[in-house]
Design a protein around this motif. Structure first.
Motif, PDB file in Angstrom:
ATOM      1  N   LEU A 364      41.894  40.402  38.613  1.00  0.00           N
ATOM      2  CA  LEU A 364      40.649  39.910  39.203  1.00  0.00           C
ATOM      3  C   LEU A 364      40.080  40.910  40.209  1.00  0.00           C
ATOM      4  CD1 LEU A 364      38.705  37.517  39.187  1.00  0.00           C
ATOM      5  CD2 LEU A 364      39.989  36.549  41.100  1.00  0.00           C
ATOM      6  N   ARG A 365      40.966  41.605  40.924  1.00  0.00           N
ATOM      7  CA  ARG A 365      40.485  42.613  41.888  1.00  0.00           C
ATOM      8  C   ARG A 365      39.724  43.745  41.190  1.00  0.00           C
ATOM      9  NH1 ARG A 365      45.374  41.353  44.674  1.00  0.00           N
ATOM     10  NH2 ARG A 365      46.530  42.926  43.471  1.00  0.00           N
ATOM     11  N   TRP A 370      32.977  39.424  39.525  1.00  0.00           N
ATOM     12  CA  TRP A 370      33.451  38.106  39.111  1.00  0.00           C
ATOM     13  C   TRP A 370      32.731  36.975  39.846  1.00  0.00           C
ATOM     14  CZ3 TRP A 370      35.616  34.460  42.307  1.00  0.00           C
ATOM     15  CH2 TRP A 370      36.144  34.880  43.535  1.00  0.00           C
ATOM     16  N   ARG A 371      32.320  37.188  41.093  1.00  0.00           N
ATOM     17  CA  ARG A 371      31.644  36.119  41.838  1.00  0.00           C
ATOM     18  C   ARG A 371      30.301  35.760  41.207  1.00  0.00           C
ATOM     19  NH1 ARG A 371      34.448  39.021  45.604  1.00  0.00           N
ATOM     20  NH2 ARG A 371      35.760  37.815  47.057  1.00  0.00           N
ATOM     21  N   ARG A 377      37.603  31.018  41.577  1.00  0.00           N
ATOM     22  CA  ARG A 377      38.656  32.033  41.551  1.00  0.00           C
ATOM     23  C   ARG A 377      39.922  31.510  40.893  1.00  0.00           C
ATOM     24  NH1 ARG A 377      43.042  33.817  44.631  1.00  0.00           N
ATOM     25  NH2 ARG A 377      43.247  36.111  44.726  1.00  0.00           N
ATOM     26  N   ASP A 378      40.317  30.269  41.222  1.00  0.00           N
ATOM     27  CA  ASP A 378      41.546  29.700  40.661  1.00  0.00           C
ATOM     28  C   ASP A 378      41.487  29.624  39.133  1.00  0.00           C
ATOM     29  OD1 ASP A 378      42.607  29.436  43.149  1.00  0.00           O
ATOM     30  OD2 ASP A 378      42.238  27.292  43.332  1.00  0.00           O
ATOM     31  N   LEU A 381      41.843  33.256  37.612  1.00  0.00           N
ATOM     32  CA  LEU A 381      43.190  33.822  37.701  1.00  0.00           C
ATOM     33  C   LEU A 381      44.036  33.491  36.475  1.00  0.00           C
ATOM     34  CD1 LEU A 381      44.078  33.122  41.449  1.00  0.00           C
ATOM     35  CD2 LEU A 381      43.527  35.343  40.409  1.00  0.00           C
ATOM     36  N   ALA A 398      35.350  36.827  33.554  1.00  0.00           N
ATOM     37  CA  ALA A 398      35.254  37.296  34.943  1.00  0.00           C
ATOM     38  C   ALA A 398      34.221  38.408  35.102  1.00  0.00           C
ATOM     39  CB  ALA A 398      36.622  37.767  35.413  1.00  0.00           C
TER      40      ALA A 398
END
Length: 419
Positions: A364-365, A370-371, A377-378, A381, A398
């Motif tokens: 995700l990083r 992704w936002r 976020r959960d 993941l 994402a």
């Protein structure tokens, strides 16, 4: 002319009618045949109906490797099929170990192997030889387990798996009637000695049926009760499907429910919604134990998170979110050409060195946008991502598609209607 009219004085006419009208639109039909009396009767009835209907009929025997006699029984079935001009295949279950509920695993393997076979052979329908006695035994087992309406409704007359329709044409027929048919037709069958082993729950139920007959409670009457309960279950399912559609939303494979709407649902609807969400997300075939389910309901009622069966129930603001538990998929890996976590299908530039794994925090990083997807976020993941070793190639949900697309199938709405 209806099949029954061709031989109305024939004592076999009713059985033949059931077989002939169980597959109205089919042209290629498979039959699961163990060699026992029920399945051998089904094989012959479908063969006879097929001659009248113009069906192509094939058969499969599943050898679970649990009994030394199984190979010889499969060979007997193959010989009978050859005499009838029916193509036959024996599939052997290659189990890895004997842990867990072996009988349940064997049942799942049986239908998985039958589905693979039907798909490979182009068979749209597969007939299974369960009887009214099997239905009655299932009902009694459900009673012993304090089952609700779902458990007491018994076995379904038909269902779909992997694009193949499985049907039980003889579910209303007592086993004794099929034995009489076998004798009239001089058809050979084998008796599984485990059917007399009182260690098994189903054999205990069978023995209980013999005692209950003195009260007029027979396999036929209990099968009728199951049918009546199935009608009630279907009506309840339609009501539940409407409620689920109104109060749920899906996002990146997770499920969101307004907490206030959830708590206003009748307790039974809450229960069904939690079960459906858990099964849809985890891919398990059976609902959780009631104790675990009640613990989740109690936690949600006081705004606490909970986990059950690899699924996380999270209270966030005014919503309840149901999503995959991270540790349930941390080590889960699949080729890009195969489903991941039982429900995710990835399309894109497949290659042998690519695999599907959970996106995870590290992945995700690497997804800078992704936002912008609006997904939580959960949920991201535990979403599927394409990896080449430790290098992230794509994360379709994402904001990093890179020519890949992730499809969650079936949708939650379709899942609810089909279960």
């Amino acid at each position: 002319m209806p099949v029954g009219d061709l031989a109305s004085p024939d004592p076999d006419a009713h059985l033949l009618e059931l077989a002939a009208h169980s597959f109205p639109d089919a042209a290629r039909i498979g039959v699961m045949v163990s060699g026992g009396g029920d399945s051998m009767a089904l094989l012959h009835l479908v063969h006879r109906a097929g001659e009248l209907r113009g069906w192509l009929v094939e058969a499969i025997t599943i050898d679970h490797g649990l009994r030394t006699e199984a190979a010889a029984e499969a060979a007997m079935v193959a010989q009978v099929c050859a005499g009838l001009g029916i193509a036959h295949q024996t599939s052997v279950w290659q189990r890895q170990d004997n842990t867990g509920n072996l009988m349940n695993r064997a049942r799942q393997a049986r239908y998985r192997l039958a589905t693979d076979w039907a798909q490979a052979r182009g068979l749209s329908h597969v007939a299974v030889g369960h009887t009214a006695d099997d239905q009655a035994e299932t009902f009694l087992i459900g009673l012993a387990r304090q089952a609700g309406i779902d458990g007491l409704s018994g076995m379904r007359g038909s269902w779909e798996q992997g694009g193949v329709t499985f049907a039980r044409p003889l579910l209303s027929v007592p086993r004794a009637d099929l034995r009489a048919y076998l004798v009239r037709q001089a058809i050979t069958w084998v008796d599984d000695p485990s059917n007399d082993n009182a260690h098994y729950t189903r054999v205990k139920a069978r023995n209980a049926l013999a005692v209950l007959a003195g009260l007029g409670i027979t396999a036929t009457t209990l099968a009728t009760v199951s049918d009546n309960l199935e009608s009630a279950r279907l009506a309840l399912l339609r009501q539940f499907a409407d409620a689920a559609r109104m109060v749920t939303q899906t996002e990146a494979g997770s499920l969101g429910v307004p907490r206030g709407e959830f708590l206003r649902l009748p307790t039974e609807m809450q229960r069904r919604l939690l079960i459906a969400a858990l099964q849809w997300i985890s891919g398990v075939s059976y609902p959780p134990r009631e104790a675990g389910l009640r613990a989740v309901q109690r936690a949600l009622a006081v705004q606490k998170d909970a986990t059950l069966g690899g699924v996380r129930f999270r209270v966030k603001g005014d919503a309840i979110w149901v999503l995959r538990e991270a540790r349930a998929v941390d080590a889960l890996e699949a080729p890009t050409t195969q489903p991941w976590d039982n429900r995710w299908h990835l399309t894109g530039p497949h290659a042998a060195d690519l695999t599907i794994r959970a996106l995870g925090a590290e992945g995700l990083r690497a997804c800078k946008d992704w936002r912008a997807t609006g997904h939580a976020r959960d949920a991201l993941l535990v979403s599927p991502a394409i990896w080449q070793g430790q290098t992230l190639i794509a994360a379709p949900l994402a904001g990093f598609p890179n020519d890949w697309c992730a499809i969650c199938s079936p949708s939650f709405g379709s899942f609810v209607l089909s279960h």
